[in-house]
Design a protein around this motif. Structure first.
Motif, PDB file in Angstrom:
ATOM      1  N   VAL A  92      40.767  43.954  42.002  1.00  0.00           N
ATOM      2  CA  VAL A  92      41.280  43.883  40.634  1.00  0.00           C
ATOM      3  C   VAL A  92      40.108  43.674  39.686  1.00  0.00           C
ATOM      4  O   VAL A  92      39.203  42.874  39.971  1.00  0.00           O
ATOM      5  N   GLU A  93      40.121  44.364  38.547  1.00  0.00           N
ATOM      6  CA  GLU A  93      39.097  44.139  37.524  1.00  0.00           C
ATOM      7  C   GLU A  93      39.625  43.143  36.510  1.00  0.00           C
ATOM      8  O   GLU A  93      40.747  43.258  36.021  1.00  0.00           O
ATOM      9  N   LEU A  94      38.800  42.155  36.194  1.00  0.00           N
ATOM     10  CA  LEU A  94      39.206  41.075  35.298  1.00  0.00           C
ATOM     11  C   LEU A  94      38.025  40.679  34.433  1.00  0.00           C
ATOM     12  O   LEU A  94      36.964  40.292  34.942  1.00  0.00           O
ATOM     13  N   PHE A  95      38.177  40.805  33.125  1.00  0.00           N
ATOM     14  CA  PHE A  95      37.139  40.459  32.160  1.00  0.00           C
ATOM     15  C   PHE A  95      35.805  41.136  32.492  1.00  0.00           C
ATOM     16  O   PHE A  95      34.729  40.530  32.459  1.00  0.00           O
ATOM     17  N   GLY A  96      35.900  42.419  32.870  1.00  0.00           N
ATOM     18  CA  GLY A  96      34.715  43.211  33.094  1.00  0.00           C
ATOM     19  C   GLY A  96      34.078  43.079  34.463  1.00  0.00           C
ATOM     20  O   GLY A  96      33.042  43.691  34.721  1.00  0.00           O
ATOM     21  N   LYS A  97      34.691  42.295  35.342  1.00  0.00           N
ATOM     22  CA  LYS A  97      34.147  42.131  36.698  1.00  0.00           C
ATOM     23  C   LYS A  97      35.203  42.537  37.715  1.00  0.00           C
ATOM     24  O   LYS A  97      36.387  42.246  37.544  1.00  0.00           O
ATOM     25  N   LYS A  98      34.765  43.186  38.772  1.00  0.00           N
ATOM     26  CA  LYS A  98      35.686  43.588  39.840  1.00  0.00           C
ATOM     27  C   LYS A  98      35.700  42.525  40.933  1.00  0.00           C
ATOM     28  O   LYS A  98      34.653  42.173  41.482  1.00  0.00           O
ATOM     29  N   TYR A  99      36.891  42.002  41.223  1.00  0.00           N
ATOM     30  CA  TYR A  99      37.059  41.012  42.281  1.00  0.00           C
ATOM     31  C   TYR A  99      37.708  41.665  43.492  1.00  0.00           C
ATOM     32  O   TYR A  99      38.478  42.612  43.370  1.00  0.00           O
ATOM     33  N   SER A 100      37.417  41.120  44.677  1.00  0.00           N
ATOM     34  CA  SER A 100      37.861  41.751  45.922  1.00  0.00           C
ATOM     35  C   SER A 100      39.347  41.579  46.181  1.00  0.00           C
ATOM     36  O   SER A 100      39.923  42.300  46.998  1.00  0.00           O
ATOM     37  N   ALA A 101      39.977  40.639  45.500  1.00  0.00           N
ATOM     38  CA  ALA A 101      41.409  40.370  45.690  1.00  0.00           C
ATOM     39  C   ALA A 101      41.962  39.787  44.392  1.00  0.00           C
ATOM     40  O   ALA A 101      41.194  39.269  43.566  1.00  0.00           O
ATOM     41  N   PRO A 102      43.280  39.827  44.194  1.00  0.00           N
ATOM     42  CA  PRO A 102      43.856  39.428  42.918  1.00  0.00           C
ATOM     43  C   PRO A 102      44.163  37.933  42.811  1.00  0.00           C
ATOM     44  O   PRO A 102      45.176  37.529  42.263  1.00  0.00           O
ATOM     45  N   PHE A 103      43.270  37.102  43.368  1.00  0.00           N
ATOM     46  CA  PHE A 103      43.503  35.666  43.290  1.00  0.00           C
ATOM     47  C   PHE A 103      42.183  34.910  43.275  1.00  0.00           C
ATOM     48  O   PHE A 103      41.138  35.431  43.659  1.00  0.00           O
ATOM     49  N   GLY A 104      42.281  33.656  42.810  1.00  0.00           N
ATOM     50  CA  GLY A 104      41.119  32.784  42.784  1.00  0.00           C
ATOM     51  C   GLY A 104      41.521  31.352  43.062  1.00  0.00           C
ATOM     52  O   GLY A 104      42.687  31.054  43.334  1.00  0.00           O
ATOM     53  N   ILE A 105      40.535  30.456  42.975  1.00  0.00           N
ATOM     54  CA  ILE A 105      40.727  29.047  43.319  1.00  0.00           C
ATOM     55  C   ILE A 105      40.863  28.230  42.043  1.00  0.00           C
ATOM     56  O   ILE A 105      39.969  28.220  41.195  1.00  0.00           O
ATOM     57  N   SER A 106      41.978  27.540  41.917  1.00  0.00           N
ATOM     58  CA  SER A 106      42.289  26.760  40.719  1.00  0.00           C
ATOM     59  C   SER A 106      41.372  25.542  40.580  1.00  0.00           C
ATOM     60  O   SER A 106      40.883  25.001  41.581  1.00  0.00           O
ATOM     61  N   PRO A 107      41.198  25.075  39.353  1.00  0.00           N
ATOM     62  CA  PRO A 107      40.462  23.823  39.151  1.00  0.00           C
ATOM     63  C   PRO A 107      41.300  22.626  39.582  1.00  0.00           C
ATOM     64  O   PRO A 107      42.503  22.564  39.327  1.00  0.00           O
ATOM     65  N   ILE A 108      40.675  21.697  40.268  1.00  0.00           N
ATOM     66  CA  ILE A 108      41.326  20.463  40.695  1.00  0.00           C
ATOM     67  C   ILE A 108      40.361  19.302  40.462  1.00  0.00           C
ATOM     68  O   ILE A 108      39.186  19.388  40.826  1.00  0.00           O
ATOM     69  N   GLY A 109      40.850  18.235  39.856  1.00  0.00           N
ATOM     70  CA  GLY A 109      40.036  17.053  39.646  1.00  0.00           C
ATOM     71  C   GLY A 109      39.823  16.277  40.939  1.00  0.00           C
ATOM     72  O   GLY A 109      40.629  16.345  41.871  1.00  0.00           O
TER      73      GLY A 109
END
Length: 381
Positions: free
Chosen positions: A66-83
């Motif tokens: 998936v392309e997101l904000f001008g960058k291509k990522y290998s999958a359509p998910f990421g790691i959320s921020p956690i305190g």
């Protein structure tokens, strides 16, 4: 593909992580606010979304990128921020940031995590995003933004859904309310998890690493709690976001959007995207699930045309990822599943969890006869 067949699901990782993380730290990870009803809705409401297979249709090679904000990522998910990630598993921010960079998915560092902006920028090779808890003082805000510019942070995420700290009963009973405190009970719990204890000694007692330059030295626990309340208590308003938009020229995302009214304000300000979220069910127990908020917002076509709409909350499988895309999410983030991964498997947990989601999503796309992620809406029942 690095993948441990003993843990083929998030449920398996969660069970293993629970046995290796002290109860007070696991409760911090696992808990929601009040009666935890919204926490349950976040996961359960995915079950009402059904997907439609097309078995006789020709299908070519599967591409999850998936392309997101001008960058291509290998999958359509990421790691959320956690305190306080390093409290739940020592060195967790570095493990996850390094794994995400290696696998070409985004990792978001929280302002109140246990690794600094500069350290995570280094281990992620400059790929990590940053989530800003808006400080009460503009001086502090501006300094953090300058640090992000210095390391060329690719995306700034501003958290908007914590006007006050949620009432979280598990944390209060565990002694992890603000200010945090250790008791004979929590010490005993730590002793029952020797690997966690050894790793904590190796990497040091977790602290708010990004915020260290702004803290007085030698704060006791009560003073630390006062500092956090003084520094971050307060609403994030339209004017505050406008001020950040004037300073920050890169992609700007708001996290915690759940209503049409806030979406209209986001459009007016000119942010680049939103992450629909209810803070993992940790802020407002009477709120709807994140997936239901997403469905309502993406039903308005003009929102999708003017804004990148993403989702955080309740995703526990590749099937859930497909469901999220089928109802309009452009990209998705998960927090707890990745902490289960590092809690269960340590240094290997980040890569294993990324590969777990990739494998599950790939199988789902095969089952539905889908080549690309943007075809999921065609398979909504």
């Amino acid at each position: 593909m690095l993948y441990n067949p003993k843990y083929p699901s998030i449920t398996d990782l969660k069970k293993k992580a629970k046995s290796r993380i002290p109860k007070f730290a696991f409760d911090y990870l696992e808990g929601g606010c009040n009666e935890e009803l919204n926490l349950l809705r976040n996961e359960n409401d995915f079950d009402s979304i059904f997907l439609k297979p097309r078995y006789l249709q020709e299908v070519g090679a599967i591409d999850m990128s998936v392309e997101l904000f001008g960058k291509k990522y290998s999958a359509p998910f990421g790691i959320s921020p956690i305190g306080l990630q390093g409290l739940m598993w020592p060195n967790a921010p570095e493990i996850l940031a390094r794994s995400a960079a290696a696998q070409d998915v985004p990792y978001i560092l929280s302002t109140v995590s246990t690794a600094s902006i500069e350290r995570i920028a280094k281990v992620s090779e400059g790929k990590a995003w940053f989530q800003l808890y808006h400080p009460t003082e503009n001086r502090l805000r501006d300094d953090i933004l300058q640090r992000l510019k210095d390391v060329e942070c690719p995306v700034l995420v501003v958290l908007v859904d914590v006007p006050s700290f949620g009432l979280r009963y598990r944390e209060i009973k565990s002694g992890l309310s603000m200010p945090p405190k250790l008791t004979p009970s929590t010490i005993l719990q730590a002793m029952r998890c020797p690997t966690w204890g050894i790793k904590t000694l190796q990497y040091g007692i977790p602290s708010f690493a990004t915020l260290k330059p702004y803290m007085e030295k030698g704060l006791d626990l009560a003073q630390l709690g006062q500092f956090m309340n003084r520094t971050f208590t307060g609403k994030v308003t339209v004017d505050k976001i406008k001020a950040i938009r004037d300073i920050w020229k890169g992609p700007l995302v708001l996290k915690g959007i759940a209503t049409e009214e806030d979406m209209e304000d986001a459009l007016h300000i000119g942010v680049d995207g939103v992450i629909v979220s209810n803070h993992g069910g940790r802020q407002l127990d009477a709120a709807e699930s994140s997936i239901y908020s997403l469905m309502r917002l993406t039903a308005k076509e003009r929102y999708k045309q003017q804004m990148t709409i993403m989702l955080d909350g309740g995703i526990r499988s590749g099937v859930d990822l497909g469901r999220a895309h089928a109802v309009g999410s452009a990209f998705n983030f998960m927090g707890r599943p990745f902490m289960y991964g590092v809690g269960a498997l340590g240094e290997l947990g980040g890569s294993h969890t990324i590969n777990l989601f990739k494998a599950q999503l790939y199988q789902l796309m095969q089952q539905l006869s889908i080549e690309k992620v943007d075809q999921f809406p065609d398979r909504l029942q």
